[in-house]
Scaffold this motif. Structure first.
Motif, PDB file in Angstrom:
ATOM      1  N   ILE A   1      71.006 -26.842  35.441  1.00  0.00           N
ATOM      2  CA  ILE A   1      72.390 -26.697  35.653  1.00  0.00           C
ATOM      3  C   ILE A   1      73.136 -25.928  33.970  1.00  0.00           C
ATOM      4  O   ILE A   1      72.958 -26.588  33.528  1.00  0.00           O
ATOM      5  N   LEU A   2      73.617 -25.447  34.147  1.00  0.00           N
ATOM      6  CA  LEU A   2      74.387 -24.346  33.491  1.00  0.00           C
ATOM      7  C   LEU A   2      75.803 -24.999  33.812  1.00  0.00           C
ATOM      8  O   LEU A   2      76.321 -25.006  34.894  1.00  0.00           O
TER       9      LEU A   2
ATOM     10  N   GLU B   1      76.099 -12.688  31.872  1.00  0.00           N
ATOM     11  CA  GLU B   1      74.878 -13.226  30.575  1.00  0.00           C
ATOM     12  C   GLU B   1      74.597 -14.262  30.304  1.00  0.00           C
ATOM     13  O   GLU B   1      73.692 -13.551  30.269  1.00  0.00           O
ATOM     14  N   LEU B   2      75.001 -15.417  30.344  1.00  0.00           N
ATOM     15  CA  LEU B   2      74.269 -16.668  30.639  1.00  0.00           C
ATOM     16  C   LEU B   2      73.818 -17.272  31.698  1.00  0.00           C
ATOM     17  O   LEU B   2      72.252 -17.530  31.772  1.00  0.00           O
ATOM     18  N   MET B   3      73.988 -16.654  33.108  1.00  0.00           N
ATOM     19  CA  MET B   3      72.956 -16.304  34.021  1.00  0.00           C
ATOM     20  C   MET B   3      72.482 -15.720  34.365  1.00  0.00           C
ATOM     21  O   MET B   3      71.353 -15.949  35.140  1.00  0.00           O
ATOM     22  N   GLN B   4      72.145 -14.397  34.096  1.00  0.00           N
ATOM     23  CA  GLN B   4      71.204 -13.684  33.579  1.00  0.00           C
ATOM     24  C   GLN B   4      70.118 -14.315  32.852  1.00  0.00           C
ATOM     25  O   GLN B   4      68.216 -13.635  32.860  1.00  0.00           O
ATOM     26  N   GLN B   5      70.350 -14.764  31.746  1.00  0.00           N
ATOM     27  CA  GLN B   5      69.732 -15.349  30.332  1.00  0.00           C
ATOM     28  C   GLN B   5      69.081 -16.477  30.897  1.00  0.00           C
ATOM     29  O   GLN B   5      67.740 -16.933  30.687  1.00  0.00           O
ATOM     30  N   GLN B   6      69.918 -17.344  31.651  1.00  0.00           N
ATOM     31  CA  GLN B   6      69.280 -18.401  31.450  1.00  0.00           C
ATOM     32  C   GLN B   6      68.677 -18.899  33.438  1.00  0.00           C
ATOM     33  O   GLN B   6      67.650 -19.840  34.001  1.00  0.00           O
ATOM     34  N   ALA B   7      69.421 -18.130  34.296  1.00  0.00           N
ATOM     35  CA  ALA B   7      68.651 -17.741  35.727  1.00  0.00           C
ATOM     36  C   ALA B   7      68.854 -19.743  36.052  1.00  0.00           C
ATOM     37  O   ALA B   7      67.255 -20.114  36.397  1.00  0.00           O
ATOM     38  N   PRO B   8      70.074 -19.779  36.166  1.00  0.00           N
ATOM     39  CA  PRO B   8      70.223 -21.467  36.662  1.00  0.00           C
ATOM     40  C   PRO B   8      70.416 -21.097  38.283  1.00  0.00           C
ATOM     41  O   PRO B   8      70.711 -20.474  39.060  1.00  0.00           O
ATOM     42  N   ASP B   9      69.611 -22.879  38.613  1.00  0.00           N
ATOM     43  CA  ASP B   9      70.217 -22.878  39.970  1.00  0.00           C
ATOM     44  C   ASP B   9      71.022 -23.655  39.990  1.00  0.00           C
ATOM     45  O   ASP B   9      71.677 -23.251  41.850  1.00  0.00           O
ATOM     46  N   MET B  10      72.097 -23.985  39.583  1.00  0.00           N
ATOM     47  CA  MET B  10      73.706 -24.662  39.781  1.00  0.00           C
ATOM     48  C   MET B  10      74.427 -24.139  38.938  1.00  0.00           C
ATOM     49  O   MET B  10      73.992 -24.302  37.443  1.00  0.00           O
TER      50      MET B  10
END
Length: 215
Positions: free
Chosen positions: A3-4, A54-63
């Protein structure tokens, strides 16, 4: 499950932002195989969404759960809808102050949260006042919520996302704050923690795409 969780830096005349402090308090929290990874975003029209992408590309969060402060509200309020509209009453931290401009010219009029916000409110009500909000405003909070949902619709279709406004924190009050509703950071952090775990355990298939939950 990752979860981000994001918060915002201070803006306007404020020296602190409770969304930033809450994100930091919950960073690294775990529940079974679910983990919260926190980040702080600038209160800037373009940079906030760019950093989140950028964070979503790095972390690949589910939510993705984005936090912001709504001074004057007395409850934690998950937002139901974000609109494709920027109209800033004050400049953001980069000096941008759009009036009546679209966020994405090719985007839909609005996006609905894809988090189970009804269930999240029920979970938080056991700790603090909580209610669903139907207006995220027209400042950077709405811009970010609309933007992340647009990104999910276009690039991350399996990622659920939404925005939650929190009241002013008791610890952030200053002599110039006046009489505004406020809640202690510890209580808000616990309520958000429970709401996030409840959302994480809720099956994505049970949530209507772009319509939030119907329970």
């Amino acid at each position: 499950m990752k979860i981000l969780l994001t918060g915002f830096e201070p803006f306007g005349n404020e020296q602190q932002n409770p969304s930033e402090q809450l994100a930091k308090l919950l960073n690294g929290a775990r529940d079974g195989d679910a983990e919260i990874v926190s980040a702080i975003l600038p209160v800037e029209r373009y940079a906030a969404l760019e950093k989140l992408d950028e964070l979503m590309q790095q972390q690949a969060p589910d939510m993705v759960v984005a936090l912001g402060v709504a001074v004057g509200r007395a409850a934690i309020t998950p937002e139901k809808v974000a609109i494709n509209f920027d109209d800033f009453r004050i400049p953001d931290n980069a000096g941008h102050q759009p009036v009546g401009e679209t966020i994405f010219p090719d985007g839909p009029t609005a996006y609905f949260s894809t988090l189970p916000i009804n269930l999240m409110v029920k979970e938080m009500e056991t700790q603090v006042p909580s209610a669903i909000s139907f207006s995220a405003g027209t400042f950077v909070c709405n811009h970010l919520m609309y933007g992340v949902l647009h990104l999910c619709a276009c690039n991350y279709p399996k990622t659920r996302a939404g925005f939650v406004h929190v009241p002013q924190a008791t610890e952030c009050l200053s002599p110039t704050s006046g009489e505004v509703p406020h809640l202690p950071l510890s209580q808000m952090a616990e309520a958000l923690r429970r709401a996030i775990w409840r959302a994480a355990s809720h099956k994505a298939d049970d949530i209507k795409l772009n319509a939030g939950d119907t329970h």
